[in-house]
Motif scaffolding. Structure first.
Motif, mmCIF file in Angstrom:
data_model
loop_
_atom_site.group_PDB
_atom_site.id
_atom_site.type_symbol
_atom_site.label_atom_id
_atom_site.label_comp_id
_atom_site.label_asym_id
_atom_site.label_seq_id
_atom_site.Cartn_x
_atom_site.Cartn_y
_atom_site.Cartn_z
ATOM 1 N N VAL A 1 0.828 -1.199 0.000
ATOM 2 C CA VAL A 1 0.000 0.000 0.000
ATOM 3 C C VAL A 1 0.870 1.259 0.000
ATOM 4 O O VAL A 1 0.546 2.243 -0.668
ATOM 5 C CB VAL A 1 -1.028 0.002 1.156
ATOM 6 C CG1 VAL A 1 -0.397 0.306 2.502
ATOM 7 C CG2 VAL A 1 -2.163 0.975 0.862
ATOM 8 N N LYS A 2 1.984 1.238 0.700
ATOM 9 C CA LYS A 2 2.885 2.397 0.688
ATOM 10 C C LYS A 2 3.485 2.604 -0.700
ATOM 11 O O LYS A 2 3.584 3.751 -1.173
ATOM 12 C CB LYS A 2 4.001 2.239 1.726
ATOM 13 C CG LYS A 2 3.546 2.522 3.136
ATOM 14 C CD LYS A 2 4.702 2.431 4.117
ATOM 15 C CE LYS A 2 4.282 2.863 5.506
ATOM 16 N NZ LYS A 2 5.408 2.832 6.453
ATOM 17 N N ASP A 3 3.885 1.529 -1.354
ATOM 18 C CA ASP A 3 4.437 1.633 -2.717
ATOM 19 C C ASP A 3 3.412 2.214 -3.680
ATOM 20 O O ASP A 3 3.717 3.119 -4.466
ATOM 21 C CB ASP A 3 4.919 0.265 -3.219
ATOM 22 C CG ASP A 3 6.156 -0.238 -2.504
ATOM 23 O OD1 ASP A 3 6.813 0.551 -1.782
ATOM 24 O OD2 ASP A 3 6.471 -1.443 -2.672
ATOM 25 N N THR A 4 2.187 1.689 -3.614
ATOM 26 C CA THR A 4 1.136 2.179 -4.511
ATOM 27 C C THR A 4 0.821 3.643 -4.227
ATOM 28 O O THR A 4 0.735 4.453 -5.156
ATOM 29 C CB THR A 4 -0.138 1.321 -4.375
ATOM 30 O OG1 THR A 4 0.164 -0.029 -4.736
ATOM 31 C CG2 THR A 4 -1.257 1.839 -5.257
ATOM 32 N N ALA A 5 0.656 3.982 -2.960
ATOM 33 C CA ALA A 5 0.321 5.366 -2.599
ATOM 34 C C ALA A 5 1.413 6.332 -3.056
ATOM 35 O O ALA A 5 1.121 7.394 -3.619
ATOM 36 C CB ALA A 5 0.101 5.473 -1.093
ATOM 37 N N SER A 6 2.672 5.965 -2.830
ATOM 38 C CA SER A 6 3.787 6.840 -3.237
ATOM 39 C C SER A 6 3.798 7.043 -4.742
ATOM 40 O O SER A 6 3.940 8.169 -5.237
ATOM 41 C CB SER A 6 5.116 6.232 -2.791
ATOM 42 O OG SER A 6 5.187 6.203 -1.393
ATOM 43 N N PRO B 1 -8.332 -4.742 7.309
ATOM 44 C CA PRO B 1 -7.156 -4.832 6.456
ATOM 45 C C PRO B 1 -7.433 -4.478 4.998
ATOM 46 O O PRO B 1 -6.577 -4.645 4.147
ATOM 47 C CB PRO B 1 -6.773 -6.305 6.586
ATOM 48 C CG PRO B 1 -8.073 -7.003 6.784
ATOM 49 C CD PRO B 1 -8.916 -6.051 7.587
ATOM 50 N N LEU B 2 -8.621 -3.971 4.696
ATOM 51 C CA LEU B 2 -8.995 -3.687 3.315
ATOM 52 C C LEU B 2 -8.888 -2.222 2.924
ATOM 53 O O LEU B 2 -8.778 -1.905 1.743
ATOM 54 C CB LEU B 2 -10.430 -4.155 3.050
ATOM 55 C CG LEU B 2 -10.684 -5.650 3.170
ATOM 56 C CD1 LEU B 2 -12.168 -5.948 3.068
ATOM 57 C CD2 LEU B 2 -9.910 -6.403 2.108
ATOM 58 N N LEU C 1 -7.200 4.372 0.059
ATOM 59 C CA LEU C 1 -6.931 3.213 -0.779
ATOM 60 C C LEU C 1 -7.715 2.015 -0.270
ATOM 61 O O LEU C 1 -7.922 1.874 0.936
ATOM 62 C CB LEU C 1 -5.438 2.862 -0.788
ATOM 63 C CG LEU C 1 -4.527 3.933 -1.376
ATOM 64 C CD1 LEU C 1 -3.839 4.697 -0.271
ATOM 65 C CD2 LEU C 1 -3.511 3.310 -2.291
ATOM 66 N N HIS C 2 -8.122 1.149 -1.195
ATOM 67 C CA HIS C 2 -8.915 -0.025 -0.845
ATOM 68 C C HIS C 2 -8.472 -1.203 -1.701
ATOM 69 O O HIS C 2 -8.045 -1.025 -2.833
ATOM 70 C CB HIS C 2 -10.401 0.269 -1.089
ATOM 71 C CG HIS C 2 -11.299 -0.858 -0.720
ATOM 72 N ND1 HIS C 2 -11.639 -1.139 0.577
ATOM 73 C CD2 HIS C 2 -11.914 -1.789 -1.483
ATOM 74 C CE1 HIS C 2 -12.428 -2.200 0.597
ATOM 75 N NE2 HIS C 2 -12.602 -2.614 -0.634
ATOM 76 N N GLN D 1 -5.330 -8.914 -4.096
ATOM 77 C CA GLN D 1 -5.825 -7.895 -5.017
ATOM 78 C C GLN D 1 -5.010 -6.606 -4.867
ATOM 79 O O GLN D 1 -4.496 -6.322 -3.794
ATOM 80 C CB GLN D 1 -7.309 -7.610 -4.742
ATOM 81 C CG GLN D 1 -8.196 -8.816 -4.946
ATOM 82 C CD GLN D 1 -8.097 -9.354 -6.356
ATOM 83 O OE1 GLN D 1 -8.193 -8.604 -7.319
ATOM 84 N NE2 GLN D 1 -7.866 -10.653 -6.482
ATOM 85 N N PRO D 2 -4.912 -5.831 -5.932
ATOM 86 C CA PRO D 2 -4.125 -4.584 -5.850
ATOM 87 C C PRO D 2 -4.842 -3.520 -5.017
ATOM 88 O O PRO D 2 -6.068 -3.505 -4.918
ATOM 89 C CB PRO D 2 -4.038 -4.147 -7.317
ATOM 90 C CG PRO D 2 -5.259 -4.722 -7.955
ATOM 91 C CD PRO D 2 -5.500 -6.036 -7.251
ATOM 92 N N TRP D 3 -4.037 -2.649 -4.439
ATOM 93 C CA TRP D 3 -4.582 -1.482 -3.748
ATOM 94 C C TRP D 3 -5.010 -0.493 -4.815
ATOM 95 O O TRP D 3 -4.246 -0.185 -5.740
ATOM 96 C CB TRP D 3 -3.523 -0.852 -2.850
ATOM 97 C CG TRP D 3 -3.238 -1.678 -1.644
ATOM 98 C CD1 TRP D 3 -2.208 -2.566 -1.473
ATOM 99 C CD2 TRP D 3 -3.976 -1.702 -0.434
ATOM 100 N NE1 TRP D 3 -2.276 -3.134 -0.224
ATOM 101 C CE2 TRP D 3 -3.353 -2.626 0.440
ATOM 102 C CE3 TRP D 3 -5.116 -1.040 0.018
ATOM 103 C CZ2 TRP D 3 -3.829 -2.894 1.721
ATOM 104 C CZ3 TRP D 3 -5.582 -1.298 1.291
ATOM 105 C CH2 TRP D 3 -4.946 -2.220 2.123
ATOM 106 N N LEU D 4 -6.222 0.024 -4.719
ATOM 107 C CA LEU D 4 -6.722 1.018 -5.669
ATOM 108 C C LEU D 4 -7.093 2.285 -4.912
ATOM 109 O O LEU D 4 -7.604 2.230 -3.787
ATOM 110 C CB LEU D 4 -7.945 0.481 -6.412
ATOM 111 C CG LEU D 4 -7.703 -0.741 -7.294
ATOM 112 C CD1 LEU D 4 -9.011 -1.224 -7.895
ATOM 113 C CD2 LEU D 4 -6.689 -0.427 -8.392
#
Length: 172
Positions: free
Chosen positions: A71-76, A134-135, A152-153, A159-162
């Motif tokens: 989630v940190k990678d996706t958010a960044s 955790p979602l 993010l969810h 499943q990927p974080w969106l």
């Protein structure tokens, strides 16, 4: 005598209706609605096992170090892609779209990147989430345009974080 005859006819009519509604006399009487005892895991006599293993289609998802890294990678990555006011709209949206939840993507395609005030992310993301969930997480960033947050969810463990929203953080 007339009253007795009328009473007998009424009783016969009631019994006939009861017989129609209740089925044949050979069938057992229908059980009443099952009762639920507050604080117990099982429902009485409904034919279903309502033990702890029943999930009603909700995916088994846990929060662990891998989930936090993902989630940190996706958010960044998304925040850096979002904070590009000099990129043409079509390219800006095309780069962001794979990381956006469908509902947010429908709105984000109308965002003019030139109106996004962020030019640089200076810190973050700081991740916060509700205990036991955790979602869904909130990622908070410091930017040259103040603090921003991103919701993010994910719909399952693999499943990927969106991204569901990106917005300036409300002052406390």
């Amino acid at each position: 005598m007339r009253k007795q005859h009328a009473l007998t006819a009424a009783l016969a009519a009631v019994l006939s209706l009861c017989a129609c509604a209740g089925g044949s006399q050979n069938e057992p009487a229908a059980k009443s609605t099952p009762t639920v005892s507050i604080g117990q895991e099982n429902y009485a006599e409904d034919g279903h096992d309502h033990g702890a293993d029943e999930h009603y289609g909700v995916p088994e998802v846990t929060w662990d170090a891998a989930a936090e890294r993902a989630v940190k990678d996706t958010a960044s990555k998304v925040m850096v892609l979002f904070a590009r006011p000099n990129v043409p709209e079509a390219a800006w949206f095309s780069d962001l779209a794979p990381y956006l939840a469908p509902e947010y993507a429908a709105d984000a395609k109308y965002i003019d990147p030139a109106r996004v005030p962020i030019r640089k992310v200076t810190d973050g993301p700081a991740i916060s989430r509700e205990a036991g969930n955790p979602l869904t997480v909130t990622a908070t960033f410091s930017t040259d345009a103040g603090r921003w947050q991103m919701l993010l969810h994910r719909s399952g463990q693999q499943q990927p974080w969106l991204v569901a929203t990106i917005s300036p953080q409300e002052p406390a």
